[in-house]
Design a protein around this motif. Structure first.
Motif, PDB file in Angstrom:
ATOM      1  N   PRO A  37      12.994  13.762   5.067  1.00  0.00           N
ATOM      2  CA  PRO A  37      11.567  14.056   4.913  1.00  0.00           C
ATOM      3  C   PRO A  37      10.763  12.871   4.370  1.00  0.00           C
ATOM      4  O   PRO A  37       9.549  12.934   4.301  1.00  0.00           O
ATOM      5  N   VAL A  38      11.467  11.796   3.960  1.00  0.00           N
ATOM      6  CA  VAL A  38      10.771  10.612   3.443  1.00  0.00           C
ATOM      7  C   VAL A  38      11.191   9.409   4.274  1.00  0.00           C
ATOM      8  O   VAL A  38      12.382   9.131   4.423  1.00  0.00           O
ATOM      9  N   VAL A  39      10.238   8.713   4.879  1.00  0.00           N
ATOM     10  CA  VAL A  39      10.533   7.616   5.802  1.00  0.00           C
ATOM     11  C   VAL A  39       9.784   6.359   5.369  1.00  0.00           C
ATOM     12  O   VAL A  39       8.581   6.417   5.102  1.00  0.00           O
ATOM     13  N   ASP A  40      10.520   5.238   5.278  1.00  0.00           N
ATOM     14  CA  ASP A  40       9.855   3.950   5.094  1.00  0.00           C
ATOM     15  C   ASP A  40       9.289   3.540   6.444  1.00  0.00           C
ATOM     16  O   ASP A  40      10.029   3.142   7.334  1.00  0.00           O
ATOM     17  N   ALA A  41       7.968   3.656   6.588  1.00  0.00           N
ATOM     18  CA  ALA A  41       7.366   3.555   7.916  1.00  0.00           C
ATOM     19  C   ALA A  41       6.622   2.236   8.044  1.00  0.00           C
ATOM     20  O   ALA A  41       5.409   2.191   7.944  1.00  0.00           O
ATOM     21  N   HIS A  42       7.368   1.173   8.270  1.00  0.00           N
ATOM     22  CA  HIS A  42       6.737  -0.147   8.371  1.00  0.00           C
ATOM     23  C   HIS A  42       6.503  -0.572   9.816  1.00  0.00           C
ATOM     24  O   HIS A  42       5.929  -1.620  10.057  1.00  0.00           O
ATOM     25  N   THR A  43       6.987   0.210  10.768  1.00  0.00           N
ATOM     26  CA  THR A  43       6.763  -0.112  12.178  1.00  0.00           C
ATOM     27  C   THR A  43       6.162   1.110  12.880  1.00  0.00           C
ATOM     28  O   THR A  43       6.315   2.252  12.418  1.00  0.00           O
ATOM     29  N   ALA A  44       5.497   0.846  14.001  1.00  0.00           N
ATOM     30  CA  ALA A  44       4.952   1.957  14.774  1.00  0.00           C
ATOM     31  C   ALA A  44       6.083   2.826  15.319  1.00  0.00           C
ATOM     32  O   ALA A  44       5.963   4.050  15.384  1.00  0.00           O
ATOM     33  N   ALA A  45       7.195   2.180  15.710  1.00  0.00           N
ATOM     34  CA  ALA A  45       8.335   2.954  16.235  1.00  0.00           C
ATOM     35  C   ALA A  45       8.840   3.936  15.182  1.00  0.00           C
ATOM     36  O   ALA A  45       9.150   5.093  15.488  1.00  0.00           O
ATOM     37  N   LEU A  64       5.911   6.399   4.191  1.00  0.00           N
ATOM     38  CA  LEU A  64       5.611   5.546   3.039  1.00  0.00           C
ATOM     39  C   LEU A  64       5.397   4.094   3.435  1.00  0.00           C
ATOM     40  O   LEU A  64       6.083   3.554   4.298  1.00  0.00           O
ATOM     41  N   ARG A  65       4.408   3.479   2.776  1.00  0.00           N
ATOM     42  CA  ARG A  65       4.220   2.040   2.881  1.00  0.00           C
ATOM     43  C   ARG A  65       4.850   1.343   1.682  1.00  0.00           C
ATOM     44  O   ARG A  65       5.233   0.197   1.745  1.00  0.00           O
ATOM     45  N   ARG A  66       4.890   2.053   0.564  1.00  0.00           N
ATOM     46  CA  ARG A  66       5.490   1.533  -0.660  1.00  0.00           C
ATOM     47  C   ARG A  66       6.348   2.646  -1.250  1.00  0.00           C
ATOM     48  O   ARG A  66       6.099   3.818  -0.993  1.00  0.00           O
ATOM     49  N   PRO A  67       7.378   2.278  -2.038  1.00  0.00           N
ATOM     50  CA  PRO A  67       8.233   3.325  -2.607  1.00  0.00           C
ATOM     51  C   PRO A  67       7.437   4.294  -3.470  1.00  0.00           C
ATOM     52  O   PRO A  67       6.471   3.893  -4.118  1.00  0.00           O
ATOM     53  N   ALA A 144       1.987  -3.420  18.988  1.00  0.00           N
ATOM     54  CA  ALA A 144       2.095  -3.465  17.523  1.00  0.00           C
ATOM     55  C   ALA A 144       2.832  -4.721  17.086  1.00  0.00           C
ATOM     56  O   ALA A 144       3.826  -5.105  17.712  1.00  0.00           O
ATOM     57  N   ARG A 145       2.341  -5.356  16.070  1.00  0.00           N
ATOM     58  CA  ARG A 145       3.040  -6.476  15.431  1.00  0.00           C
ATOM     59  C   ARG A 145       2.964  -6.278  13.927  1.00  0.00           C
ATOM     60  O   ARG A 145       2.141  -6.903  13.268  1.00  0.00           O
ATOM     61  N   PRO A 146       3.806  -5.362  13.391  1.00  0.00           N
ATOM     62  CA  PRO A 146       3.689  -5.051  11.976  1.00  0.00           C
ATOM     63  C   PRO A 146       3.887  -6.303  11.113  1.00  0.00           C
ATOM     64  O   PRO A 146       4.740  -7.142  11.411  1.00  0.00           O
TER      65      PRO A 146
END
Lengths: 388, 80
Positions: A37-45, A64-67, A144-146
Motif C-alpha cells: 500500500p506504500v510505493v516509492d513513486a519516482h517514475t511514471a511507470a 511517496l516522493r519522500r519517506p 517522462a524523464r524523472p
C-alpha cells in the motif's frame, strides 16, 4: 480480485528511461509485481503500476516522493483511493487522500490519442498525476524523464515530438531559454502551479501561435478549479459574481475563497485559498499568498520556516530570510545573518551551507549576507513582506 | 559584462563543487556545457542585479539563451 481498470485506454504508451511500454505490458507487470500500500513513486511507470495494482485489488495506495513513517497507517483499509504528499518544502509533507473517480471527471475534452504528453512534474505530485491520468484515459503517449532538469525535459520534448506540455511558469521560462530556435510541435500549452504572468503568456502565444494556451488554477485540497484560456494573466473579474465551471468565487479581505461542487469530502462550502487577489479593471490578478509563502520554481516555500531553520544553526545570533522576485523562478530566497559574538565568519558560512543542504533546493537561501544587525520595521518586527 | 557573468557563474559553480568550464558569448545557459539548473540561473540574475544595480527584467521576462544575449540586456556602464 477485480479486472484491471477499464478506463485505461490500451493505446497508452509510456516512454521513460530509454524504454517504451504500452498499457497492456504495464498492466501485466503490475499484476506480476509485488505492490504494497506504500510505493516509492519516482517514475511514471511506478505510478501507473501502483494505480493498476491498487484499483485491481480495491485498496488505497500511498505514492511517496519522500519517506513518510505514517504512510502505511494512512493507506490502510479498503476501497481504491490515492494518497499523495503535499509539496511542503519545509516541515513534514502532508498526505492528502484523493478519489480517482472524482479526479477522472475532470479529464473531459482531453481524449486525444494522438497527443504526446511531456511530464514536467514529479510523477507522484498532484499535477503529475493529472497528466498521467489524462494520458492513460486518452490512450496518448507519455514522455517522462524523472529527475531531469528543464534542459533534459526540453531535449526529451524535441526528441519525441511532444505535442502537449503542462508545466509551471518557471518551467516554461526555462523551456523558452533551453529550446533555442528548435520547437517541438506543440498543440497544447498549459501553465499551472503558480501565477502566470502576462509577458510569459505573450511570449508563448507569439512562439506557438497555433497552440491552445491556458493557465490552470488549482489547490491541493480542492483540485483543479478553473482554466483561463484568453491568454491574459489572472482571470475575468466578473467570475467573482458569476462563478465559473460550477465553482463559486468570492473575495474576503482580499483573499480568494472558493466553493466547488467537486470538492473533496469535508471541503464542501466556502474554502479559503490563501491566495490574495488584486482587481485591475476587468481583471482579477493574483498578488501573492496571505501567509507570506511564495513560489520558488513552482515549489511553495515559507521564508519564515527557512528563517527558523537558520536560527537553529550554532553561531547565528539572528537571521532574516526574504523572498525576492525573480524573473526565472517567480521568487528566490536570500538571507541576512547576524553572527553571534566571537563566531568565525568562515566557519559560520560553512555551517550555514550545511544547514541549507538539508533543505529542498527551492528553499535554500541563494545569497547569504553576514551583517551586524537586521533592520526592523516600524512595529519592531522583521519586515516580512516580499520586497518589490 | 561577460567577465562579470563569468566571475559570478564561477562563484555559483564553486558553491556546488563543480569546475568552471571555459565560456564565451555563445555558451548556452541551460542544456549546454554549464552544470547549472534554473535555480542556479535565477541566483545569477539576482547577484547580477545586486552587482550592477540594474534589473533588465523589471517589466517582465526577457528572452535570452546564451551568455552574450544576457550580457546585452545590461547597460554598458555596468561592465566597468
Amino acid at each position: 480480485m477485480n479486472a484491471p481498470p477499464a478506463w485505461i485506454d490500451p493505446r497508452f504508451r509510456l516512454i521513460e528511461g530509454g524504454q517504451c511500454h504500452d498499457a497492456p505490458a504495464l498492466i501485466e507487470m503490475a499484476a506480476d509485481g509485488v505492490h504494497g500500500p506504500v510505493v516509492d513513486a519516482h517514475t511514471a511507470a511506478a505510478v501507473v503500476m501502483a494505480l493498476v495494482a491498487a484499483e485491481t485489488a480495491g485498496r488505497p495506495v500511498a505514492l511517496l516522493r519522500r519517506p513518510d513513517p505514517d504512510a502505511a497507517e494512512a493507506a490502510a483499509g479498503t476501497g481504491f483511493a490515492v494518497l499523495l504528499q503535499t509539496s511542503g518544502t519545509t516541515g513534514a509533507p502532508k498526505l492528502v487522500r484523493h478519489d480517482i473517480a472524482r479526479l477522472r471527471v475532470r479529464l473531459r475534452g482531453t481524449g486525444d490519442a494522438t497527443a504526446r504528453w511531456l511530464l514536467t512534474y514529479e510523477p507522484a505530485s498532484f499535477a503529475g498525476l493529472q497528466v498521467i491520468l489524462t494520458a492513460l484515459a486518452a490512450g496518448a503517449t507519455l514522455i517522462a524523464r524523472p529527475g531531469e532538469g528543464v534542459a533534459g525535459l526540453v531535449a526529451a520534448a524535441l526528441e519525441h515530438g511532444a505535442t502537449h506540455i503542462s508545466g509551471t511558469p518557471s518551467f516554461w521560462r526555462g523551456f523558452l531559454m533551453a529550446s533555442g530556435d528548435r520547437d517541438p510541435p506543440l498543440r497544447s500549452i498549459t501553465l499551472g502551479g503558480e501565477a502566470a504572468d502576462q509577458p510569459l503568456l505573450d511570449r508563448l502565444a507569439e512562439r506557438f501561435p497555433d497552440a491552445r494556451l491556458r493557465h490552470i488554477y488549482a489547490s491541493t485540497e480542492a483540485g483543479v478549479l478553473f482554466a483561463v484560456a484568453d491568454g491574459r494573466a489572472g482571470f475575468p473579474a466578473h467570475w467573482l459574481e458569476t462563478g465559473v465551471d460550477g465553482v463559486d468565487l468570492r473575495l474576503v479581505g482580499g483573499e480568494l475563497e472558493v466553493r466547488s461542487p467537486r470538492a473533496a469530502p469535508g471541503r464542501e462550502g466556502w474554502q479559503p485559498t490563501g491566495d490574495l487577489i488584486e482587481l485591475a479593471g476587468d481583471r482579477a490578478l493574483f498578488a501573492g499568498r496571505a501567509d507570506g509563502r511564495v513560489k520558488v520554481g513552482g515549489a511553495m516555500v515559507s521564508p519564515e520556516a527557512v528563517e527558523r531553520h537558520l536560527l537553529a544553526v550554532p553561531g547565528v545570533a539572528d537571521a532574516e530570510v526574504r523572498a525576492v522576485p525573480n524573473p526565472l523562478t517567480g521568487h528566490i530566497l536570500t538571507a541576512t545573518v547576524v553572527p553571534a559574538p566571537g563566531t568565525d565568519p568562515d566557519a559560520l558560512r560553512a555551517a550555514l551551507r550545511d544547514a541549507a543542504a538539508g533543505l529542498e533546493p527551492a528553499a535554500r537561501p541563494r545569497v547569504v549576507a553576514l551583517a551586524d544587525s537586521i533592520p526592523l520595521g516600524p512595529a519592531g518586527k522583521k519586515r516580512r513582506e516580499v520586497t518589490a | 559584462m561577460l567577465d562579470v557573468i563569468a566571475e559570478e557563474l564561477g562563484h555559483i559553480l564553486a558553491e556546488k563543487g563543480e569546475p568552471m568550464p571555459v565560456i564565451g558569448p555563445d555558451t548556452v545557459f541551460l542544456g549546454g556545457p554549464l552544470p547549472i539548473d534554473s535555480l542556479d540561473l535565477a541566483t545569477l540574475l539576482l547577484v547580477l542585479e545586486q552587482r550592477t544595480g540594474q534589473d533588465p527584467f523589471r517589466a517582465g521576462f526577457r528572452q535570452f539563451t546564451t551568455v552574450g544575449e544576457l550580457a546585452a540586456l545590461y547597460q554598458p556602464a555596468a561592465a566597468s
